[in-house]
Design a protein around this motif. Structure first.
Motif, PDB file in Angstrom:
ATOM      1  N   UNK A  31      52.048  70.809  11.345  1.00 29.83           N
ATOM      2  CA  UNK A  31      50.737  70.448  11.891  1.00 29.83           C
ATOM      3  C   UNK A  31      50.871  69.410  13.003  1.00 29.83           C
ATOM      4  N   UNK A  32      49.770  69.252  13.719  1.00 36.82           N
ATOM      5  CA  UNK A  32      49.682  68.220  14.753  1.00 36.82           C
ATOM      6  C   UNK A  32      49.999  66.845  14.166  1.00 36.82           C
ATOM      7  N   UNK A  33      49.469  66.565  12.989  1.00 35.74           N
ATOM      8  CA  UNK A  33      49.684  65.263  12.359  1.00 35.74           C
ATOM      9  C   UNK A  33      51.156  65.056  11.998  1.00 35.74           C
ATOM     10  N   UNK A  34      51.827  66.096  11.563  1.00 40.04           N
ATOM     11  CA  UNK A  34      53.252  65.971  11.248  1.00 40.04           C
ATOM     12  C   UNK A  34      54.068  65.645  12.501  1.00 40.04           C
ATOM     13  N   UNK A  35      53.681  66.229  13.627  1.00 41.79           N
ATOM     14  CA  UNK A  35      54.363  65.915  14.891  1.00 41.79           C
ATOM     15  C   UNK A  35      54.130  64.450  15.234  1.00 41.79           C
ATOM     16  N   UNK A  36      52.896  63.993  15.152  1.00 39.60           N
ATOM     17  CA  UNK A  36      52.585  62.583  15.442  1.00 39.60           C
ATOM     18  C   UNK A  36      53.305  61.641  14.482  1.00 39.60           C
ATOM     19  N   UNK A  37      53.401  62.025  13.220  1.00 35.73           N
ATOM     20  CA  UNK A  37      54.095  61.187  12.241  1.00 35.73           C
ATOM     21  C   UNK A  37      55.564  60.998  12.601  1.00 35.73           C
TER      22      UNK A  37
END
Length: 163
Positions: A34-40
């Motif tokens: 997900x987008x959030x996993x990339x940001x994390x």
């Protein structure tokens, strides 16, 4: 423990150290992550590029000391589509005479440096592309030259000799 490693890698990436990129890249899967996993894993992007299909491409440059620039595309569905390391021969070949700086940045990411040469009336952007493994210990750079109208007039390469 895994959360601490992810946080440390994100911090190191944010200050331009690519030491954790290998780990971060292995943990992300196009079509699944997900987008959030990339940001994390990578932190906030240095630049966001909106695409016509509703997706967004995030720029993660490791310049000036690193030799990578990752363009990570997130679909309109907020799922990772692709991760591309763009400082390579295929992308260099896409830089064309007449392009403007935004177009070049979209292809290659933020340059390591920019310098104006008074006599030639040109601004030259450079990206570090090799730490010295391929050039006998001397770092190598890819350059793009712009005229005073901000248009590409040429590209080149050089090796920075130390010493």
């Amino acid at each position: 423990m895994k959360r601490i490693v992810v946080w440390l890698c994100s911090l190191l990436s944010a200050i331009g150290l690519a030491a954790c990129d290998y780990i971060n890249l292995r943990e992300l899967e196009p079509g699944v992550s997900t987008e959030q996993q990339v940001r994390d894993r990578f932190g906030p992007p240095q630049m966001e590029w909106r695409n016509d299909d509703g997706s967004v491409t995030w720029e993660y440059s490791r310049q000036p000391e690193g030799i990578e620039c990752f363009m990570i595309t997130i679909g309109a569905d907020r799922i990772l589509r692709s991760i591309d390391q763009v400082l390579n021969e295929r992308t260099f070949a896409r830089v064309e005479t007449g392009m403007n700086g935004d177009q070049v940045r979209r292809l290659l990411g933020k340059p390591a440096s920019s310098q104006f040469f008074q006599l030639k009336q040109e601004t030259v952007w450079e990206w570090k592309i090799d730490h010295g493994q391929a050039t006998g210990g001397e770092p190598a750079y890819f350059t793009v030259s712009f005229n005073t109208d901000g248009r590409v007039v040429g590209t080149g390469r050089y090796t920075k000799h130390r010493g």
